[in-house]
Design an enzyme around this catalytic site. Structure first.
Site, PDB file in Angstrom:
ATOM      1  N   LYS A 106      -8.419   1.591   2.474  1.00  0.00           N
ATOM      2  CA  LYS A 106      -9.547   2.214   1.783  1.00  0.00           C
ATOM      3  C   LYS A 106     -10.783   1.313   1.824  1.00  0.00           C
ATOM      4  CE  LYS A 106      -6.845   5.490  -0.828  1.00  0.00           C
ATOM      5  NZ  LYS A 106      -6.389   6.038  -2.114  1.00  0.00           N
ATOM      6  N   ARG A 132       1.951   3.323  -0.603  1.00  0.00           N
ATOM      7  CA  ARG A 132       1.688   4.296   0.463  1.00  0.00           C
ATOM      8  C   ARG A 132       0.770   3.618   1.472  1.00  0.00           C
ATOM      9  NH1 ARG A 132      -2.205   8.189   1.739  1.00  0.00           N
ATOM     10  NH2 ARG A 132      -1.399  10.169   2.555  1.00  0.00           N
TER      11      ARG A 132
END
Length: 277
Positions: free
Chosen positions: A212, A252
């Site tokens: 991210k 994840r």
């Protein structure tokens, strides 16, 4: 659910526009091959998604989402893979469970389609409830927090209550603080600094920080978009260590190998410490 170490959930995006790897695994053959690569790299679970939730993305039709995910889920689950379906649609989750998926990962925590909670209750499938204040394409989604950790925990508690009211067993619920969803970098770091708060809520915790933007900013503060995937994966592995140390059930990730080694290292240290007299 395995609690001997933090589990590794590998990301399989069957989309042309996901923020990190959109288009790379868009054909059936490429998607299945990448799923096998994720397993070989150390993933315990494959999270199959057919709709991007990146900022600016446009929702695909139900028919398109089904066409993307079902053949891949059928093939990978037939070969023994543990599959999670990443979807906000009850119909897609239902069809995916019938195709062999065993876990539902709903980034809206049942807010997009309340029927999702009833499906989880009916099927008994584990359900990830992620903290969500609307689609990232929704410019009206609130991003202000007076107390990030407290507010996220309170809003997740409300989703737990909604799920239980719909008949979902508490033992089937998994929490995700929703890093990057209606949150800026500072909000993300505040949540990561207090993962203990979410672990102490008594449900398995999923941490999804992989690649991210706030991690890219570490490698390239002036131009985050210039950070390489390797830069982002290094940051992701560091987050895996933090998550594992905090007691998270799973992380994840897009690249499982480094995170699997990181999770195994934390488990080995913990095991060594427990044998001291």
């Amino acid at each position: 659910m395995d609690r001997t170490r933090t589990q590794i959930m590998g990301v399989l995006n069957i989309t042309p526009d996901s923020f990190s790897d959109g288009g790379r695994w868009f054909t059936h053959a490429d998607a299945v091959a990448h799923g096998i690569d994720l397993l070989d790299g150390g993933a315990d679970i494959i999270d199959v998604g057919g709709e991007s939730t990146r900022p600016g993305s446009t929702r695909v039709s139900e028919e398109e989402e089904l066409a993307r995910v079902l053949p891949v889920i059928r093939e990978l689950s037939r070969d023994g893979a543990v599959i999670s379906v990443d979807t906000m649609r009850e119909s897609v989750a239902r069809a995916s469970l019938e195709a062999g998926a065993t876990l539902i990962n709903d980034v809206s925590a049942g807010q997009s389609e309340p029927e999702m909670l009833r499906l989880a209750a009916e099927s008994g499938a584990p359900l990830v409830l992620m903290h969500w204040r609307g689609l990232l394409s929704d410019t009206g989604a609130p991003v202000h927090y007076d107390d990030t950790v407290r507010e996220v925990a309170e809003e997740l508690t409300s989703r737990i209550e909604a799920a239980e009211a719909a008949g979902v067993s508490r033992s089937a619920l998994i929490l995700d603080p929703g890093l990057g969803f209606s949150k800026n970098a500072q909000h993300n770091w505040e949540l990561l600094a207090r993962l203990d708060v979410f672990v102490e809520m008594g449900l398995p915790l999923l941490v999804a920080a992989s690649r991210k933007r706030f991690l890219a900013s570490l490698a390239s503060p002036e131009a985050p978009a210039a950070a390489t995937q390797e830069d982002r994966d290094a940051g992701t592995a560091a987050i895996t260590v933090m998550a594992a140390q905090a007691g998270a059930w799973a992380v994840r990730v897009h690249e499982p190998r480094a995170s699997r080694i990181a999770a195994d290292a934390v488990a080995a240290v913990r095991a060594a410490g427990s044998t001291r007299s």
